[in-house]
Scaffold this active site. Sequence first.
Site: not given
Lengths: 288, 288
Positions: A17-18, A80, A197, A199
């Site tokens: 993931d980023s 991601c 996303c 997040h």
Amino acid sequence: MGRSSPVDLEAAIGVFDSGVGGLTVLNALRKALPNENLVYLGDTARVPYGTKSAVSVMRYAEQAVKALHARRIKAIVIACNTASAMALEHLQNCYPELPVLGVIEPGALAACKATRRKHIGVIATESTTNNQAYQKAILGIMPEARIQAQACSLFVALAEEGWHHGELVEQIVAKCLKPLMRGSESEGALDTLVLGCTHFPALSGAIAKVVGSQVILVDSAATTASAVKARLVSEKLLNPQQAPGQLSFLVTDGPERFARVANNFFNEQIDAAGVELVDIQHHTATLK
Amino acid sequence: MGRSSPVDLEAAIGVFDSGVGGLTVLNALRKALPNENLVYLGDTARVPYGTKSAVSVMRYAEQAVKALHARRIKAIVIACNTASAMALEHLQNCYPELPVLGVIEPGALAACKATRRKHIGVIATESTTNNQAYQKAILGIMPEARIQAQACSLFVALAEEGWHHGELVEQIVAKCLKPLMRGSESEGALDTLVLGCTHFPALSGAIAKVVGSQVILVDSAATTASAVKARLVSEKLLNPQQAPGQLSFLVTDGPERFARVANNFFNEQIDAAGVELVDIQHHTATLK
């Protein structure tokens, strides 16, 4: 399968993931595949990806997967949405001998299973929204679906700062989702909303309050874990060891910050001392 | 001055920031030095810097300044608080033949000039706050000053998304500044607040409403421009040409996004077609 050597079944699944968002996918992988060893790489030196160009995201993702590949890895999960939208096919071409799975197809599949009136909303980063990966994936499964997409880049910062609940968070979410809800009024109500996303599940309570209980929220975490499990089963790649899988964490910057922010996303405690700092920016990418 | 060759007075001033925030400094430089040519580099491929480690910020800044130095440059302005806090001395050591100025010293000086009761607040990114650069710079000028610092990483995302005004923005700002204001109650009221991130002037209206009109807001833009002008005068580096200075823009990612978001920060229109995409990540930095 065309593998040149026997597969090391005890090798880890590499999860990329980023930054910290992919930890929501890691939670689901832990639950679905408790005996698998998992190595997570967060490209915290260049996070976020969601406001960056396709070429940059493809290059960063290639460098990250190259670093994971240099470890003992039997499969790769791109945890991601932005990297999955922009780089999955490229990464699959780079590593044809490995299963390389993203989060977009599983998320699209979950949305298509959940929707009742085939009117699906997608919220994601700016890059994922512009790339239209979810729209294409949903229409590939359900060509008659109506889809409305909305970029919500601010949600990433809110999630990372630990602003997940409460009235103010709901007001921010409501402002961000206003265009989507307005479209929903004029074109008939959405019945399903994809949290596109990794997040965003941290804000799901606030998002649910804003969109209303009649809208089903879908995220990719559980369906991605199911897809990874199905793929390991079909390719006979499951770890035969019955012991609990090992977890390890790599980051490209700031292990302390990663461990601290990770607690907003991951169900197990992460100790900064156990987070390894790696330099991946020197890896040559095929994309210049 | 130890320069080995005559200085090219028509050469540009290189202005470097992690992204768009430094454009607030560029505005001030345009005003103070209308005849100077300016080349702005935004490291949009790795923005933001404010949540990254010192080593990463130093490496990124070195690569950026190397790219500027390869152009026709007679001075460098580090128009980013985080990079100034973490990398200014390192960059000055890398380029001893060039004036290399940051924004922290000018910001600290402006705060010390403005304060009446020597009680100064500093809001900045997480990295700048942790680094204590403002605290050290203010105490260097005014050892008896009382300083309270507060990280407000969320303000960067708000500023970039164009959330600058209105009741909701004020509520967000109030929540972020609550610990600072509480400290201000117990330790006596702040009289001056440093906006220690180049993004924050975009939110100055909302910040002023929250902290109250008795608190003087200080940002580094105008004082940095004055410091740059004074340095050019003292080193006889002013451009003798009386024509309006040329502006050029370099970014490491996404010229279109840069041009769009830039309009939140810069007083002149930027055309995406005129923004040059450069790759600086291959530049070798002395820091690994």
